[in-house]
Motif scaffolding. Structure first.
Motif, PDB file in Angstrom:
ATOM      1  N   LYS A  23      81.824 -93.898  38.736  1.00 51.73           N
ATOM      2  CA  LYS A  23      81.494 -93.369  39.815  1.00 51.73           C
ATOM      3  C   LYS A  23      81.049 -91.816  39.690  1.00 51.73           C
ATOM      4  N   TRP A  24      81.830 -91.213  38.702  1.00 53.36           N
ATOM      5  CA  TRP A  24      81.797 -89.884  38.514  1.00 53.36           C
ATOM      6  C   TRP A  24      80.393 -89.727  37.828  1.00 53.36           C
ATOM      7  N   TYR A  25      79.912 -90.506  37.185  1.00 54.11           N
ATOM      8  CA  TYR A  25      78.862 -90.478  36.493  1.00 54.11           C
ATOM      9  C   TYR A  25      77.777 -90.577  37.556  1.00 54.11           C
ATOM     10  N   GLU A  26      77.851 -91.504  38.364  1.00 54.46           N
ATOM     11  CA  GLU A  26      77.072 -91.795  39.478  1.00 54.46           C
ATOM     12  C   GLU A  26      76.670 -90.639  40.330  1.00 54.46           C
ATOM     13  N   LYS A  27      77.863 -90.079  40.538  1.00 49.19           N
ATOM     14  CA  LYS A  27      78.008 -88.820  41.283  1.00 49.19           C
ATOM     15  C   LYS A  27      76.957 -87.499  40.900  1.00 49.19           C
ATOM     16  N   PHE A  28      77.365 -87.474  39.393  1.00 43.82           N
ATOM     17  CA  PHE A  28      76.516 -86.380  38.916  1.00 43.82           C
ATOM     18  C   PHE A  28      74.922 -86.923  39.064  1.00 43.82           C
ATOM     19  N   TRP A  29      74.490 -88.357  38.493  1.00 42.43           N
ATOM     20  CA  TRP A  29      73.394 -88.471  38.711  1.00 42.43           C
ATOM     21  C   TRP A  29      72.733 -88.312  39.971  1.00 42.43           C
ATOM     22  N   ASN A  30      73.574 -88.526  41.062  1.00 42.03           N
ATOM     23  CA  ASN A  30      72.970 -88.260  42.507  1.00 42.03           C
ATOM     24  C   ASN A  30      72.994 -86.886  42.968  1.00 42.03           C
ATOM     25  N   ASN A  31      73.463 -86.087  42.334  1.00 44.04           N
ATOM     26  CA  ASN A  31      73.863 -84.718  42.604  1.00 44.04           C
ATOM     27  C   ASN A  31      72.546 -83.760  42.174  1.00 44.04           C
ATOM     28  N   ASP A  32      71.449 -83.455  43.114  1.00 42.45           N
ATOM     29  CA  ASP A  32      70.414 -83.119  42.689  1.00 42.45           C
ATOM     30  C   ASP A  32      70.601 -81.829  42.123  1.00 42.45           C
ATOM     31  N   GLY A  33      71.262 -80.934  42.522  1.00 45.83           N
ATOM     32  CA  GLY A  33      71.502 -79.459  42.108  1.00 45.83           C
ATOM     33  C   GLY A  33      71.962 -79.545  40.568  1.00 45.83           C
ATOM     34  N   LEU A  34      73.201 -80.470  40.249  1.00 49.64           N
ATOM     35  CA  LEU A  34      73.637 -80.688  39.088  1.00 49.64           C
ATOM     36  C   LEU A  34      72.520 -81.234  38.069  1.00 49.64           C
ATOM     37  N   MET A  35      71.568 -82.100  38.443  1.00 48.20           N
ATOM     38  CA  MET A  35      70.751 -82.721  37.621  1.00 48.20           C
ATOM     39  C   MET A  35      69.590 -81.825  37.419  1.00 48.20           C
ATOM     40  N   THR A  36      69.150 -81.040  38.386  1.00 48.58           N
ATOM     41  CA  THR A  36      68.030 -79.742  37.987  1.00 48.58           C
ATOM     42  C   THR A  36      68.977 -78.859  37.000  1.00 48.58           C
ATOM     43  N   ALA A  37      69.958 -78.541  37.074  1.00 49.96           N
ATOM     44  CA  ALA A  37      70.492 -77.760  36.192  1.00 49.96           C
ATOM     45  C   ALA A  37      70.412 -77.945  34.970  1.00 49.96           C
ATOM     46  N   ALA A  38      70.894 -79.381  34.820  1.00 48.06           N
ATOM     47  CA  ALA A  38      70.930 -79.941  33.318  1.00 48.06           C
ATOM     48  C   ALA A  38      69.533 -80.236  32.708  1.00 48.06           C
ATOM     49  N   LEU A  39      68.367 -80.469  33.632  1.00 45.23           N
ATOM     50  CA  LEU A  39      66.964 -80.799  33.053  1.00 45.23           C
ATOM     51  C   LEU A  39      66.610 -79.297  32.738  1.00 45.23           C
ATOM     52  N   ASN A  40      67.010 -78.429  33.527  1.00 46.41           N
ATOM     53  CA  ASN A  40      66.588 -76.686  33.249  1.00 46.41           C
ATOM     54  C   ASN A  40      67.283 -76.498  31.729  1.00 46.41           C
ATOM     55  N   SER A  41      68.582 -76.771  31.611  1.00 46.32           N
ATOM     56  CA  SER A  41      69.478 -76.493  30.415  1.00 46.32           C
ATOM     57  C   SER A  41      68.537 -77.162  29.190  1.00 46.32           C
ATOM     58  N   LEU A  42      68.242 -78.285  29.331  1.00 50.49           N
ATOM     59  CA  LEU A  42      67.657 -79.176  28.216  1.00 50.49           C
ATOM     60  C   LEU A  42      66.304 -78.613  27.931  1.00 50.49           C
ATOM     61  N   THR A  43      65.400 -78.093  28.807  1.00 54.02           N
ATOM     62  CA  THR A  43      64.271 -77.498  28.742  1.00 54.02           C
ATOM     63  C   THR A  43      64.333 -76.070  27.820  1.00 54.02           C
ATOM     64  N   VAL A  44      65.222 -75.324  28.374  1.00 53.15           N
ATOM     65  CA  VAL A  44      65.511 -74.154  27.958  1.00 53.15           C
ATOM     66  C   VAL A  44      65.826 -74.432  26.346  1.00 53.15           C
ATOM     67  N   ILE A  98      65.473 -76.794  24.360  1.00 55.73           N
ATOM     68  CA  ILE A  98      64.509 -77.566  23.309  1.00 55.73           C
ATOM     69  C   ILE A  98      63.301 -76.386  22.958  1.00 55.73           C
ATOM     70  N   VAL A  99      62.980 -75.629  24.023  1.00 54.14           N
ATOM     71  CA  VAL A  99      61.949 -74.503  23.866  1.00 54.14           C
ATOM     72  C   VAL A  99      62.397 -73.586  22.894  1.00 54.14           C
ATOM     73  N   ALA A 100      63.785 -73.271  23.286  1.00 55.62           N
ATOM     74  CA  ALA A 100      64.284 -71.939  22.333  1.00 55.62           C
ATOM     75  C   ALA A 100      64.556 -72.333  20.973  1.00 55.62           C
ATOM     76  N   ALA A 101      65.216 -73.682  20.749  1.00 52.56           N
ATOM     77  CA  ALA A 101      65.586 -74.054  19.365  1.00 52.56           C
ATOM     78  C   ALA A 101      64.215 -74.117  18.780  1.00 52.56           C
ATOM     79  N   SER A 102      63.213 -74.777  19.392  1.00 56.19           N
ATOM     80  CA  SER A 102      61.938 -75.159  18.535  1.00 56.19           C
ATOM     81  C   SER A 102      61.258 -73.785  18.322  1.00 56.19           C
ATOM     82  N   VAL A 103      61.006 -72.739  19.149  1.00 58.84           N
ATOM     83  CA  VAL A 103      60.327 -71.593  18.614  1.00 58.84           C
ATOM     84  C   VAL A 103      61.196 -70.868  17.712  1.00 58.84           C
ATOM     85  N   ALA A 104      62.564 -70.564  18.015  1.00 57.39           N
ATOM     86  CA  ALA A 104      63.382 -70.128  16.973  1.00 57.39           C
ATOM     87  C   ALA A 104      63.217 -70.685  15.625  1.00 57.39           C
TER      88      ALA A 104
END
Lengths: 366, 255
Positions: free
Chosen positions: B44-65, B67-73
């Motif tokens: 259920k904690w994973y589900e809560k995380f999955w359904n928490n839009d704020g957290l999911m957005t932050a996670a996706l933002n983190s991944l984007t940053v 991947i882009v930063a690591a690739s350029v660097a």
């Protein structure tokens, strides 16, 4: 053999690193199809010459002509010249096949031509079964042969070899010397070999240039260089040599001189022109020195020496003999059928002489 | 006697390191809200995380940053390492020691100086400033990784390649890059990890409009550790483990 054709001309090459003049107005002509060796101690500039020919090093002055064309401005990758590096410099991430094919692929040889040519080159160095191995899976001698195959597969006009055998052990080196020589004859490609090993230079080359401090000391066949060294440096660098001091006491004309050596007068031949009173070096190869028991009858004049060291070498007996003047002479004598078991004891007095005419007389140098 | 000590000591060290992580992972599946006792297995904690839009957005933002930063660097760092290794130029020694200096610079100093630069240049704090900041601190790690690998090779190879007719670009693509690839990949993975869990630089150079996971988690923890955080951490742990395994496989390919 036909009249040799000049393949490569080096004209007035000079190179200075900082305050160190590594090459000083260096001139050389290399003939088509010969096995040519640049011989000299480390730092004599021989590797610099090789790298200039390859195009990996710029010249300060002078020019390099291949087949009459100035190639000074042609970059290394465009010269029809290939190099076998001392460290082999194989590409570790490629198979043996890809290593050998590299040059052909770079020059855009047709795909269907590459495989047969690579296979042929690998078979020539007897590595036909190793095509799919990586260099790390090969022994030093095998890597060496891959490096050679990788160079000759391009059919260069000139193959440069930079101390290519020095990393191998003695036995393997001997074997590779013979193999290289055989390969060179078979391919008919001009080989330019760089080495500091005089034995290697003598046994493989058609012609040798002896270098020191960026200058040519002597250019000639191995025999000329060994038997008629042009100066003391060459004499000492090529094999062991005994050095006696002498003084011209009489000129008999036509390069014949009466020379006083160790208190006795000898009639010697010299290529140089001397006048009476000139000091000279009389040089003798250890194998030209004759040592005899002092009790035997001696029709000719001889020097008396004392045996201070004797080393049994298998093929020869090498003895160190001190002359009355204090100079020590090395004599290297072969065992022959007349006296297969001769030997000396230490401190034994012996008679020393040499075959007249086998000495080399040079102007005195320290 | 000796083996007991050896294994005992090893066991102790490993326990020290892994017990907290193990507790975290176990608790992420613990139905009980307070991780003191086992309340049964749950997702259920994973589900809560999955359904928490704020957290999911932050996670996706983190991944984007990341991947882009690591690739350029990785691209810039690899080219810099090749240049440092291959060419002789004025100031080369200075440049290479400055790479090390920037690795040792305290993160807080880098964070403040980046912030000052962004303000001076009028760059709006958000995705762009975050990516530039992350590239900056990842870069030296890529350079060092690639450079030290290149240094391990006999560089007569490059001369040999030239001698065999290869142009500068062929030498790069056919010799240098394949040889450096494990280090390039390792540099990327290292950059990605550094970027993904960075807090200090990110806290300074991101704006209110762009939230990333470490900062979000940090602000959540200040109110009290929620089991959702355990779930997020477990996911991050698994992602890192997978990346390590991939990098090890890459390195083995080379042999």
């Amino acid at each position: 053999m036909n009249e040799p054709r000049a393949l490569l001309n080096l004209n007035n090459l000079s190179k200075t690193y900082g305050s160190n003049r590594v090459l000083d107005n260096f001139n050389l002509t290399i003939f088509d199809g010969e096995f040519f060796t640049l011989l000299g101690p480390s730092g004599c500039g021989k590797t610099t010459v090789l790298r200039m020919i390859a195009g990996l090093e710029d010249t300060d002055t002078g020019n390099i002509q291949l087949d009459g064309q100035d190639i000074g401005q042609v970059p290394a990758e465009k010269r029809p010249i290939n190099t076998v590096f001392q460290s082999y410099a194989l590409f570790p991430h490629m198979t043996v096949f890809d290593n050998v094919a590299f040059g052909l692929r770079m020059s855009g040889v047709a795909k269907e031509e590459i495989a047969p040519r690579v296979t042929e080159a690998l078979e020539m160095v007897r590595l036909g079964d190793f095509a799919q191995r990586k260099p790390a899976q090969l022994s030093g001698g095998q890597q060496q042969r891959v490096a050679i195959a990788r160079a000759v597969v391009n059919r260069p006009k000139l193959l440069l070899l930079d101390e290519s055998l020095s990393a191998l052990d003695y036995k393997l080196r001997q074997q590779m010397q013979i193999e290289l020589k055989r390969l060179q004859r078979k391919l008919g490609i001009t080989f330019v070999y760089v080495t500091h090993d005089q034995e290697e230079a003598l046994s493989m080359s058609d012609r040798v240039v002896v270098m020191n401090k960026g200058k040519v000391q002597q250019l000639g066949s191995p025999r000329e260089i060994y038997e008629q060294p042009a100066n003391l440096f060459v004499a000492k660098f090529i094999g062991e040599i005994n050095q006696l001091d002498g003084e011209i006491v009489e000129i008999d004309g036509n390069h014949e001189y009466e020379v006083k050596v160790e208190g006795l007068k000898w009639r010697l031949h010299a290529e140089h022109n001397f006048k009476v009173g000139d000091k000279v070096n009389v040089l003798l190869r250890p194998e030209d020195v004759r040592v005899e028991y002092i009790d035997d009858p001696h029709p000719d004049q001889y020097l008396v020496g004392t045996v201070v060291e004797r080393n049994y070498k298998g093929k020869t007996l090498d003895s160190l003999i001190r002359l009355p003047s204090g100079i020590e002479v090395i004599a290297s004598e072969f065992f022959d059928e007349d006296d297969p078991s001769f030997d000396y004891s230490l401190n034994q007095k012996v008679a020393i002489k040499w075959v007249p005419g086998w000495e080399v007389v040079l102007p005195y140098e320290v | 006697m000796a083996p007991i000590f050896r294994w005992g000591f090893m066991g102790l060290v490993l326990t020290m390191i892994y017990i907290p992580i193990l507790v975290l992972v176990v608790n992420s599946f613990n139905a009980s809200k307070y991780g003191i006792k086992w309340g049964g297995f749950t997702f259920k904690w994973y589900e809560k995380f999955w359904n928490n839009d704020g957290l999911m957005t932050a996670a996706l933002n983190s991944l984007t940053v990341s991947i882009v930063a690591a690739s350029v660097a990785t691209v810039i760092g690899t080219l810099a390492a090749v240049a440092l290794h291959r060419y002789q130029f004025k100031g080369k020694a200075l440049l290479s020691s400055m790479v090390f200096v920037s690795m040792l610079t305290p993160e807080i100093v880098m964070a403040i100086s980046l912030l000052i630069v962004f303000m001076a240049l009028g760059i709006k704090l958000g995705f762009v400033s975050l990516v530039i900041g992350h590239i900056t601190f990842c870069l030296p790690f890529v350079i060092v990784a690639v450079y030290s690998r290149l240094k391990g090779f006999d560089m007569k190879m490059l001369e040999a390649a030239r001698d065999l007719g290869a142009s500068e670009s062929s030498i790069f693509w056919k010799i240098i890059l394949p040889l450096a690839l494990p280090a390039v990949a390792a540099g990327w993975l290292l950059s990605f990890t550094l970027s993904l869990d960075d807090v200090i630089v990110s806290a300074f150079v991101t704006g209110p409009g762009y939230e990333i996971l470490p900062l979000k988690v940090y602000s959540m923890v200040r109110v009290g550790v929620s089991p959702e955080v355990n779930a997020i951490s477990t996911i991050l742990l698994v992602v890192s483990l997978v990346l390590v395994v991939i990098s090890q496989l890459l390195l083995r390919e080379d042999k």
